[in-house]
Design an enzyme around this catalytic site. Sequence first.
Site, PDB file in Angstrom:
ATOM      1  N   LYS A 136       0.846  -1.205   0.000  1.00  0.00           N
ATOM      2  CA  LYS A 136       0.000   0.000   0.000  1.00  0.00           C
ATOM      3  C   LYS A 136       0.876   1.248   0.000  1.00  0.00           C
ATOM      4  O   LYS A 136       1.459   1.618   1.017  1.00  0.00           O
ATOM      5  CB  LYS A 136      -0.933   0.032   1.219  1.00  0.00           C
ATOM      6  CG  LYS A 136      -2.027   1.107   1.022  1.00  0.00           C
ATOM      7  CD  LYS A 136      -2.618   1.620   2.299  1.00  0.00           C
ATOM      8  CE  LYS A 136      -1.787   2.644   2.985  1.00  0.00           C
ATOM      9  NZ  LYS A 136      -1.540   3.898   2.229  1.00  0.00           N
ATOM     10  N   CYS A 178      13.813  10.339   6.448  1.00  0.00           N
ATOM     11  CA  CYS A 178      13.873   9.808   7.819  1.00  0.00           C
ATOM     12  C   CYS A 178      15.258  10.024   8.406  1.00  0.00           C
ATOM     13  O   CYS A 178      15.404  10.212   9.596  1.00  0.00           O
ATOM     14  CB  CYS A 178      13.515   8.337   7.813  1.00  0.00           C
ATOM     15  SG  CYS A 178      14.518   7.393   6.665  1.00  0.00           S
ATOM     16  N   GLU A 214      10.358  15.716  14.809  1.00  0.00           N
ATOM     17  CA  GLU A 214      10.750  15.559  13.406  1.00  0.00           C
ATOM     18  C   GLU A 214       9.966  16.585  12.574  1.00  0.00           C
ATOM     19  O   GLU A 214       8.747  16.482  12.463  1.00  0.00           O
ATOM     20  CB  GLU A 214      10.398  14.137  12.952  1.00  0.00           C
ATOM     21  CG  GLU A 214      10.908  13.802  11.586  1.00  0.00           C
ATOM     22  CD  GLU A 214      10.542  12.391  11.169  1.00  0.00           C
ATOM     23  OE1 GLU A 214       9.406  11.950  11.459  1.00  0.00           O
ATOM     24  OE2 GLU A 214      11.376  11.738  10.525  1.00  0.00           O
ATOM     25  N   GLU A 217       9.946   0.790  10.373  1.00  0.00           N
ATOM     26  CA  GLU A 217      10.995   1.780  10.063  1.00  0.00           C
ATOM     27  C   GLU A 217      10.363   3.144  10.250  1.00  0.00           C
ATOM     28  O   GLU A 217       9.512   3.543   9.454  1.00  0.00           O
ATOM     29  CB  GLU A 217      11.461   1.624   8.606  1.00  0.00           C
ATOM     30  CG  GLU A 217      12.137   0.312   8.294  1.00  0.00           C
ATOM     31  CD  GLU A 217      13.475   0.161   8.987  1.00  0.00           C
ATOM     32  OE1 GLU A 217      14.036   1.177   9.441  1.00  0.00           O
ATOM     33  OE2 GLU A 217      13.941  -0.982   9.089  1.00  0.00           O
TER      34      GLU A 217
HETATM   35  P1  NAD Z   1       2.630   8.266   7.876  1.00  0.00           P
HETATM   36  O1  NAD Z   1       2.907   7.389   9.039  1.00  0.00           O
HETATM   37  O2  NAD Z   1       1.612   9.323   8.013  1.00  0.00           O
HETATM   38  O3  NAD Z   1       2.199   7.390   6.598  1.00  0.00           O
HETATM   39  C1  NAD Z   1       2.985   6.335   6.106  1.00  0.00           C
HETATM   40  C2  NAD Z   1       2.101   5.318   5.422  1.00  0.00           C
HETATM   41  O4  NAD Z   1       1.222   4.746   6.384  1.00  0.00           O
HETATM   42  C3  NAD Z   1       1.208   5.886   4.324  1.00  0.00           C
HETATM   43  O5  NAD Z   1       1.113   4.931   3.279  1.00  0.00           O
HETATM   44  C4  NAD Z   1      -0.124   6.040   5.025  1.00  0.00           C
HETATM   45  O6  NAD Z   1      -1.219   6.003   4.129  1.00  0.00           O
HETATM   46  C5  NAD Z   1      -0.115   4.832   5.946  1.00  0.00           C
HETATM   47  N1  NAD Z   1      -0.962   4.921   7.136  1.00  0.00           N
HETATM   48  C6  NAD Z   1      -1.294   6.035   7.851  1.00  0.00           C
HETATM   49  N2  NAD Z   1      -2.094   5.687   8.900  1.00  0.00           N
HETATM   50  C7  NAD Z   1      -2.264   4.347   8.852  1.00  0.00           C
HETATM   51  C8  NAD Z   1      -2.964   3.397   9.654  1.00  0.00           C
HETATM   52  N3  NAD Z   1      -3.683   3.769  10.734  1.00  0.00           N
HETATM   53  N4  NAD Z   1      -2.922   2.091   9.308  1.00  0.00           N
HETATM   54  C9  NAD Z   1      -2.205   1.693   8.235  1.00  0.00           C
HETATM   55  N5  NAD Z   1      -1.528   2.542   7.430  1.00  0.00           N
HETATM   56  C10 NAD Z   1      -1.545   3.856   7.737  1.00  0.00           C
HETATM   57  O7  NAD Z   1       4.048   8.863   7.475  1.00  0.00           O
HETATM   58  P2  NAD Z   1       4.366   9.986   6.392  1.00  0.00           P
HETATM   59  O8  NAD Z   1       4.228  11.300   7.045  1.00  0.00           O
HETATM   60  O9  NAD Z   1       3.647   9.721   5.146  1.00  0.00           O
HETATM   61  O10 NAD Z   1       5.911   9.657   6.110  1.00  0.00           O
HETATM   62  C11 NAD Z   1       6.914  10.301   6.728  1.00  0.00           C
HETATM   63  C12 NAD Z   1       7.412   9.501   7.932  1.00  0.00           C
HETATM   64  O11 NAD Z   1       8.046   8.293   7.476  1.00  0.00           O
HETATM   65  C13 NAD Z   1       8.482  10.248   8.683  1.00  0.00           C
HETATM   66  O12 NAD Z   1       8.280  10.094  10.055  1.00  0.00           O
HETATM   67  C14 NAD Z   1       9.771   9.545   8.248  1.00  0.00           C
HETATM   68  O13 NAD Z   1      10.828   9.677   9.160  1.00  0.00           O
HETATM   69  C15 NAD Z   1       9.303   8.142   8.103  1.00  0.00           C
HETATM   70  N6  NAD Z   1      10.236   7.387   7.247  1.00  0.00           N
HETATM   71  C16 NAD Z   1      11.027   6.418   7.832  1.00  0.00           C
HETATM   72  C17 NAD Z   1      11.957   5.727   7.050  1.00  0.00           C
HETATM   73  C18 NAD Z   1      12.860   4.693   7.674  1.00  0.00           C
HETATM   74  O14 NAD Z   1      13.418   3.893   6.937  1.00  0.00           O
HETATM   75  N7  NAD Z   1      13.023   4.680   8.978  1.00  0.00           N
HETATM   76  C19 NAD Z   1      12.060   6.006   5.697  1.00  0.00           C
HETATM   77  C20 NAD Z   1      11.241   6.995   5.140  1.00  0.00           C
HETATM   78  C21 NAD Z   1      10.327   7.664   5.941  1.00  0.00           C
END
Ligand code: NAD
Length: 489
Positions: free
Chosen positions: A177, A286, A383, A252
């Site tokens: 997804k 991230c 962040e 992650e």
């Molecule tokens: P987010 O958590 O809002 O969304 C990430 C994904 O999760 C999206 O596909 C979203 O649709 C889905 N999602 C949201 N709520 C959900 C739920 N209740 N159940 C299932 N899926 C759900 O994050 P974002 O703001 O889109 O992305 C940025 C974040 O990702 C930052 O915190 C960044 O640090 C992190 N990130 C981490 C890594 C790593 O490898 N550690 C890499 C890239 C990004």
Amino acid sequence: MAVATRDYGLFIAGELSEPAGGEIREIVEPATGVPLARAAMASEADIDRAVEAAREALEGPWGKTPPNERSRLLHALADAIQANRKELTELETRNVGKAISSVKAEVATAAENFRFYASAIATIAGRSTPIGGSIHSYTLKEPVGVCAQIVPWNYPIMLAAWKLAPALAAGCTVVLKPDPATPLTALHVAQLAAEVGIPPGVLNVVPGDGPTTGAHLVRHEGVDKVAFTGSTKTGSEIMRLCAEPVKRVSLELGGKSPNIVFADADLADAIPSAVYGIYYAAGQSCDARSRLLVERSAYDEVVQGFTEAAARVKVGDPLDPETQMGSLISTAHRDKVHRFVEIGRDEGAQVLAGGEPVDGDGAFYPPTVLAGVENRMVVAQEEIFGPVVALIPFDDEREAVQIANDVKYGLVATVWTRDPARGPRLARRIKAGTVGVNVPYSAFPGLPFGGYKQSGFGRELALETLEIYLETKSVIAWTGAKPVNPWSL
Ligand code: NAD
């Protein structure tokens, strides 16, 4: 910028299909505000269909595909990504708004990651441990099953590849997804997978909203494992959803990574690398080194050098090969980033550069420098996920480590010093999944990548990653001449 609008369906059971709920969403280029494409959004019924297709593939053709053939198919997919890199790079650049120079590298890394795991398949093996007597025992490695993989918007194709490649190498099937704003390249990769011969149902792509479609996928009883990349807040919610059914989960999550510059460092390397470390991907990484910790005796020199270098970062049209920083993902996200800067101002930080949204239709925010920050401030703890660095002075090595570790995250840290013993010494003391010494890069196929503390658990990119997609089964066989009769009955 002239753009051809195109429709994208869901990718389920080897083909593009209409969404059951009929929802089609317009995807907008964040750098221009111009429509780029229309993409189908999955409803719960679509998720059910995708999980069913993944189960059928697992118990059918994919389960019967031997490792050497899985390896050949993953290499073929890497070749296909490579062959289509121009189109994928342009599409991703338009969809995310990041500089095309960055996206080029990310598409190449996606292909490399498929190659790495295509080769790593050869390492999947059980072992035989002599336990004495007449017992012959050995272990089998089996795919954990149907995997739900959820990825964010900041590196759509690269993070999809980080997740898909080890899962497919291990023999799992996947329902991926993507974020609803950035589904396009993942849908392309799924089509390429079908074209190179990966059987229908092995890789399904179902864009949709997180709290509804995503949560339904996580909860689905047909899903054996969840692999998530995203924010710590969502990761915590996903862990909760996985708790009751004791579902396997790897996370992650976010970061607030330190870049630690000692006075003995080669500042000619440290300063431009620190600029790259925060402003790459406009800070929407991230691993963004968003806290710049500087030894007090070099603080003024670093602040000046950093601010001057930040002003030289080429910000603009993401499709221009000279651009180093494009737009943010959306105007809503830009406003969120700006609110953090306002909080920083209120907390007493000095805004030495940037700090105001750029006028126009695109979601641009300039490289922003906050100086005089204390580590307890919101801008040092949260962040921000934008092009905003917080400069924090420290007095000695002990204090540098203390400040570096004084956040809830622990993803990456970078240390700049000419002292050859200091880098490895700090690498042991800093609580982060990756520590760089005199180098700003943090992730390569083959090297484990992941978090300590609230940056998550489980490692990506590495041989270890295969383990999170495998179950270990112990087999015990009797080889004695006499029959087994423990109670002499
Ligand atoms: P987010 O958590 O809002 O969304 C990430 C994904 O999760 C999206 O596909 C979203 O649709 C889905 N999602 C949201 N709520 C959900 C739920 N209740 N159940 C299932 N899926 C759900 O994050 P974002 O703001 O889109 O992305 C940025 C974040 O990702 C930052 O915190 C960044 O640090 C992190 N990130 C981490 C890594 C790593 O490898 N550690 C890499 C890239 C990004």
